[in-house]
Design a protein around this motif. Structure first.
Motif, mmCIF file in Angstrom:
data_model
loop_
_atom_site.group_PDB
_atom_site.id
_atom_site.type_symbol
_atom_site.label_atom_id
_atom_site.label_comp_id
_atom_site.label_asym_id
_atom_site.label_seq_id
_atom_site.Cartn_x
_atom_site.Cartn_y
_atom_site.Cartn_z
ATOM 1 N N LEU A 115 0.824 -1.207 0.000
ATOM 2 C CA LEU A 115 0.000 0.000 0.000
ATOM 3 C C LEU A 115 0.860 1.261 0.000
ATOM 4 O O LEU A 115 0.470 2.295 -0.546
ATOM 5 C CB LEU A 115 -0.928 0.009 1.219
ATOM 6 C CG LEU A 115 -2.044 -1.044 1.253
ATOM 7 C CD1 LEU A 115 -2.822 -0.934 2.554
ATOM 8 C CD2 LEU A 115 -2.981 -0.880 0.056
ATOM 9 N N PHE A 116 2.019 1.178 0.630
ATOM 10 C CA PHE A 116 2.878 2.350 0.741
ATOM 11 C C PHE A 116 3.614 2.653 -0.556
ATOM 12 O O PHE A 116 4.316 3.654 -0.641
ATOM 13 C CB PHE A 116 3.872 2.159 1.890
ATOM 14 C CG PHE A 116 3.195 2.108 3.237
ATOM 15 C CD1 PHE A 116 2.939 3.275 3.935
ATOM 16 C CD2 PHE A 116 2.809 0.905 3.787
ATOM 17 C CE1 PHE A 116 2.313 3.244 5.163
ATOM 18 C CE2 PHE A 116 2.185 0.864 5.020
ATOM 19 C CZ PHE A 116 1.928 2.029 5.712
ATOM 20 N N ARG A 122 0.242 6.896 0.894
ATOM 21 C CA ARG A 122 1.263 7.349 1.852
ATOM 22 C C ARG A 122 0.909 8.739 2.370
ATOM 23 O O ARG A 122 0.971 9.011 3.574
ATOM 24 C CB ARG A 122 2.641 7.379 1.196
ATOM 25 C CG ARG A 122 3.241 6.035 0.887
ATOM 26 C CD ARG A 122 4.742 6.158 0.639
ATOM 27 N NE ARG A 122 5.067 7.167 -0.368
ATOM 28 C CZ ARG A 122 5.173 6.913 -1.670
ATOM 29 N NH1 ARG A 122 4.974 5.687 -2.126
ATOM 30 N NH2 ARG A 122 5.490 7.877 -2.518
ATOM 31 N N GLY A 123 0.558 9.616 1.450
ATOM 32 C CA GLY A 123 0.217 10.975 1.860
ATOM 33 C C GLY A 123 -1.025 11.027 2.721
ATOM 34 O O GLY A 123 -1.080 11.776 3.703
ATOM 35 N N GLN A 234 -10.608 5.570 -3.000
ATOM 36 C CA GLN A 234 -10.459 5.793 -4.434
ATOM 37 C C GLN A 234 -9.117 5.300 -4.953
ATOM 38 O O GLN A 234 -9.018 4.820 -6.078
ATOM 39 C CB GLN A 234 -10.599 7.286 -4.748
ATOM 40 C CG GLN A 234 -12.013 7.827 -4.650
ATOM 41 C CD GLN A 234 -12.051 9.327 -4.878
ATOM 42 O OE1 GLN A 234 -11.020 9.998 -4.890
ATOM 43 N NE2 GLN A 234 -13.250 9.870 -5.065
ATOM 44 N N GLN A 235 -8.065 5.418 -4.135
ATOM 45 C CA GLN A 235 -6.714 5.154 -4.601
ATOM 46 C C GLN A 235 -6.209 3.753 -4.274
ATOM 47 O O GLN A 235 -5.234 3.307 -4.856
ATOM 48 C CB GLN A 235 -5.749 6.185 -4.002
ATOM 49 C CG GLN A 235 -6.080 7.624 -4.340
ATOM 50 C CD GLN A 235 -6.018 7.890 -5.835
ATOM 51 O OE1 GLN A 235 -5.069 7.518 -6.501
ATOM 52 N NE2 GLN A 235 -7.044 8.543 -6.369
ATOM 53 N N ALA A 236 -6.840 3.073 -3.322
ATOM 54 C CA ALA A 236 -6.373 1.736 -2.930
ATOM 55 C C ALA A 236 -6.749 0.710 -3.988
ATOM 56 O O ALA A 236 -7.827 0.797 -4.591
ATOM 57 C CB ALA A 236 -6.972 1.342 -1.586
ATOM 58 N N ILE A 248 -6.140 3.588 7.579
ATOM 59 C CA ILE A 248 -6.191 5.015 7.855
ATOM 60 C C ILE A 248 -6.846 5.277 9.208
ATOM 61 O O ILE A 248 -6.511 6.238 9.910
ATOM 62 C CB ILE A 248 -6.908 5.779 6.716
ATOM 63 C CG1 ILE A 248 -6.609 7.272 6.849
ATOM 64 C CG2 ILE A 248 -8.406 5.512 6.723
ATOM 65 C CD1 ILE A 248 -6.985 8.082 5.633
ATOM 66 N N ARG A 249 -7.777 4.420 9.604
ATOM 67 C CA ARG A 249 -8.356 4.551 10.946
ATOM 68 C C ARG A 249 -7.313 4.253 12.020
ATOM 69 O O ARG A 249 -7.311 4.872 13.088
ATOM 70 C CB ARG A 249 -9.552 3.613 11.098
ATOM 71 C CG ARG A 249 -10.800 4.085 10.385
ATOM 72 C CD ARG A 249 -11.191 5.460 10.836
ATOM 73 N NE ARG A 249 -12.465 5.896 10.309
ATOM 74 C CZ ARG A 249 -12.878 7.144 10.280
ATOM 75 N NH1 ARG A 249 -12.084 8.109 10.743
ATOM 76 N NH2 ARG A 249 -14.055 7.464 9.779
ATOM 77 N N TRP A 250 -6.416 3.309 11.734
ATOM 78 C CA TRP A 250 -5.363 3.005 12.702
ATOM 79 C C TRP A 250 -4.427 4.194 12.850
ATOM 80 O O TRP A 250 -4.045 4.546 13.971
ATOM 81 C CB TRP A 250 -4.579 1.767 12.249
ATOM 82 C CG TRP A 250 -3.579 1.310 13.254
ATOM 83 C CD1 TRP A 250 -3.821 0.608 14.394
ATOM 84 C CD2 TRP A 250 -2.159 1.523 13.216
ATOM 85 N NE1 TRP A 250 -2.647 0.361 15.077
ATOM 86 C CE2 TRP A 250 -1.609 0.916 14.374
ATOM 87 C CE3 TRP A 250 -1.304 2.157 12.330
ATOM 88 C CZ2 TRP A 250 -0.248 0.931 14.652
ATOM 89 C CZ3 TRP A 250 0.060 2.166 12.603
ATOM 90 C CH2 TRP A 250 0.566 1.558 13.753
#
Length: 335
Positions: A115-116, A122-123, A234-236, A248-250
């Motif tokens: 994912l990174f 990342r942003g 959208q980007q994943a 992102i919740r983490w």
């Protein structure tokens, strides 16, 4: 709505009952949420073979706990060079290294490292973590200002968050047609401005100016809360949509926890330096220390504003695409 109702209930319990009820009330609410999700949410089932990455989850928890204790205890409970802090710091580094290795080799990692490789993700993770640090600075320490410096009750202080909720609601209408990147830039910019404003609080600052600052904070956060998740989804890559959303919740929860610990330690250190060792609980019994307390809070808000400015820079540098990325190939598990 939850931003206003939750603290208001907590204030009522603190003023007119037992403060422990502020935590216990979450149990029936959580039960309702789980029951509603089981009843209303229908997700297609997909048979996936493989085991849950329990080891990865445990290492992530070990890293987060060690990091939080270093931020909370360092320089207050223990000296920065004490064996306890050095040991916790070493534990955080080791657990993070093991976690990263585990994510590179697990069959179904809790946070795939692939994912990174997506710049927008990342942003988004970084912006979310930075914004969460500033969110804690706004909600927790502004409530402290109202209660300690202005004599507002816990219930009355929580009522000020209604203005933040109004800003959140208004931002939903104002930014509904804006692009994700524009919303993130506007949201981080508005919040940074509000926090810089709060850095100049005084013991006699008009409470209407405080309400205005909270409204501006709500306008800023309202542009961030939903749009960051939208950006991630959208980007994943489609195969990693679930883990990207929980990821992102983490980062949000980690940022809030680290922010609370770091800013709390900063407030305690600055206040002790300016009052000869007085802590927050002693300010109420020493009226002469109220000015030092408020100026110490100004330092906290200034640091939170700097963190949000860093989030603004990161948001401005985000590059998104209209097309969902192709599925990323995971490295073959290493025995």
């Amino acid at each position: 709505m939850g931003f206003a109702v939750g603290p208001l209930l907590g204030g009522l319990f603190a003023d007119h009952g037992d403060w422990r009820l502020a935590f216990l009330v979450n149990l029936p609410i959580t039960a309702l949420i789980i029951g509603g999700a089981l009843w209303a949410v229908r997700i297609p089932r997909h048979a996936v073979r493989g085991s849950v990455d329990v080891a990865g989850a445990a290492l992530a928890a070990a890293f987060a706990c060690s990091l939080l204790l270093v931020c909370d205890w360092g320089g207050t409970e223990y000296a920065w060079t004490s064996p306890m802090i050095l040991g916790l710091g070493a534990a955080a580094i080791v657990s993070l290294a093991l976690f990263l290795r585990r994510q590179a080799t697990a069959e179904h990692p809790v946070l795939p490292l692939s994912l990174f490789r997506v710049g927008a993700l990342r942003g988004a993770f970084l912006v979310q973590a930075l914004c969460s640090v500033a969110m804690v600075g706004t909600m927790v320490y502004l409530m402290l200002y109202l209660q300690v410096a202005r004599g507002v009750t816990a219930t009355g202080a929580a009522g000020y968050l209604v203005f933040m909720a109004l800003g959140l609601t208004a931002s939903g209408f104002l930014g509904r047609n804006a692009s994700v990147r524009a919303s993130l830039v506007a949201g981080t910019g508005a919040t940074a401005l509000a926090l810089a404003w709060l850095a100049f609080l005084r013991p006699d600052t008009s409470l209407w100016l405080v309400r205005a600052a909270l409204t501006l904070v709500g306008l800023g956060f309202g542009q961030l809360l939903g749009k960051l998740i939208m950006l991630v989804q959208q980007q994943a890559p489609a195969a990693h949509l679930g883990v990207a959303t929980t990821g992102i919740r983490w980062f949000q929860n980690l940022g809030m926890a680290v922010g609370s610990a770091v800013l709390g330690s900063l407030l305690a250190r600055v206040l002790a330096a300016r009052t000869g060792g007085l802590d927050i609980s002693g300010v109420a019994t020493h009226p002469a220390a109220v000015g030092a307390f408020v100026s110490s809070l100004g330092v906290v808000f200034a640091v939170a504003a700097a963190v949000m400015t860093a989030a603004l820079i990161c948001a401005a540098m985000l590059r998104t695409t209209d097309r969902r990325p192709e599925p990323l190939k995971e490295p073959a598990p290493v025995a």
